[in-house]
Motif scaffolding. Structure first.
Motif: not given
Ligand SMILES: C[S@@+](CC[C@H](N)C(=O)[O-])C[C@H]1O[C@@H](n2cnc3c(N)ncnc32)[C@H](O)[C@@H]1O
Length: 230
Positions: A192-201
């Motif tokens: 789990w974890g807060v995802r990185d918008l630009e780098g991952e999502v």
């Protein structure tokens, strides 16, 4: 601070569960949904949880749409479904908007080729938009992958997938409280974890044929992120 995982409560007699954060964020979410959904009237919600977002938002959107609007709630956890249906029943009765929320269905987006089933006669049809709040950081990354690949398969061209929750931006947390929240999530489950918008999502969305359309800043260091099928 970003939303903590809901501490749901239910009584023996009433299956409705309550996540206190939904009371704090539901109006701000509802305010953005009309621009996220546009003229879309068949909305699939992934990871409905207690069902309180559906119960709050669907009647208001149905009233504005003046006919044909239906919100399809779903969740991976079958134990959530009776509570979602009970919230929906009460909300539809209170609002005078019968039929605007379909029976909840079990959908695990991490399963390959997941697909919704349509449970109400006369209301079968392709979905036009999707909504998912607070799932991709409280589930393994495979759930985000399945969410976007399903959106790529199921949405029509121009259809939107709207996400609500906390994000890192360009690798950085947007607030100390989000960094603490991220650490607590990862201590509970390293996947789990807060995802990185630009780098991952955003790159994940692009691999499924969706583009970043709009970002709305929300209270408590959350975002609404709207993706559109190319
Ligand atoms: C933190 S809760 C959020 C619930 C609700 N959307 C809200 O904002 O209050 C996360 C939800 O994601 C659901 N979930 C986790 N993994 C899932 C998956 N693979 N497919 C669908 N739902 C999933 C859980 O069952 C849970 O209801």
């Amino acid at each position: 601070m970003a939303q903590t995982p809901p501490k749901s409560t239910e009584s023996d007699a009433d299956p409705r569960r309550h996540a206190p954060a939904t009371l704090r964020n539901r109006d701000a979410i509802l305010a953005v949904l009309p621009q996220a959904f546009g003229s879309a009237c068949r909305i699939l919600e992934i990871a409905s949880g207690t069902g309180e977002h559906a119960a709050h938002c669907a009647p208001a959107l149905a009233k504005a749409a003046k006919g044909g609007f239906i919100w399809y709630p779903s969740d991976w956890d079958a134990a959530n479904l009776p509570g979602i249906d009970a919230h929906a029943k009460a909300a539809m009765a209170d609002s005078g908007q019968p039929g605007c929320i379909a029976p909840a269905q079990r959908i695990d987006v991490s399963q390959a080729d997941w697909t919704p089933h349509w449970t109400q006669p006369g209301q079968a049809g392709p979905i036009e938009a999707m909504f998912c709040a607070n799932m991709i950081h409280i589930a393994p990354w495979a759930a985000a992958e399945g969410l976007f690949s399903g959106a790529g398969r199921l949405l029509p061209q121009g259809g939107t997938l709207t996400l609500y929750g906390p994000y890192r931006r360009n690798g950085l947390h947007t607030a100390p409280s989000n960094a603490e929240f991220d650490a607590s999530l990862q201590s509970r489950d390293p996947s789990w974890g807060v995802r990185d918008l630009e780098g991952e999502v955003v790159p994940l969305a692009q691999r499924s044929g969706l583009s970043l359309h709009k970002i709305e800043t929300m209270p408590a260091n959350n975002l609404i992120v709207i993706f559109r099928k190319d």
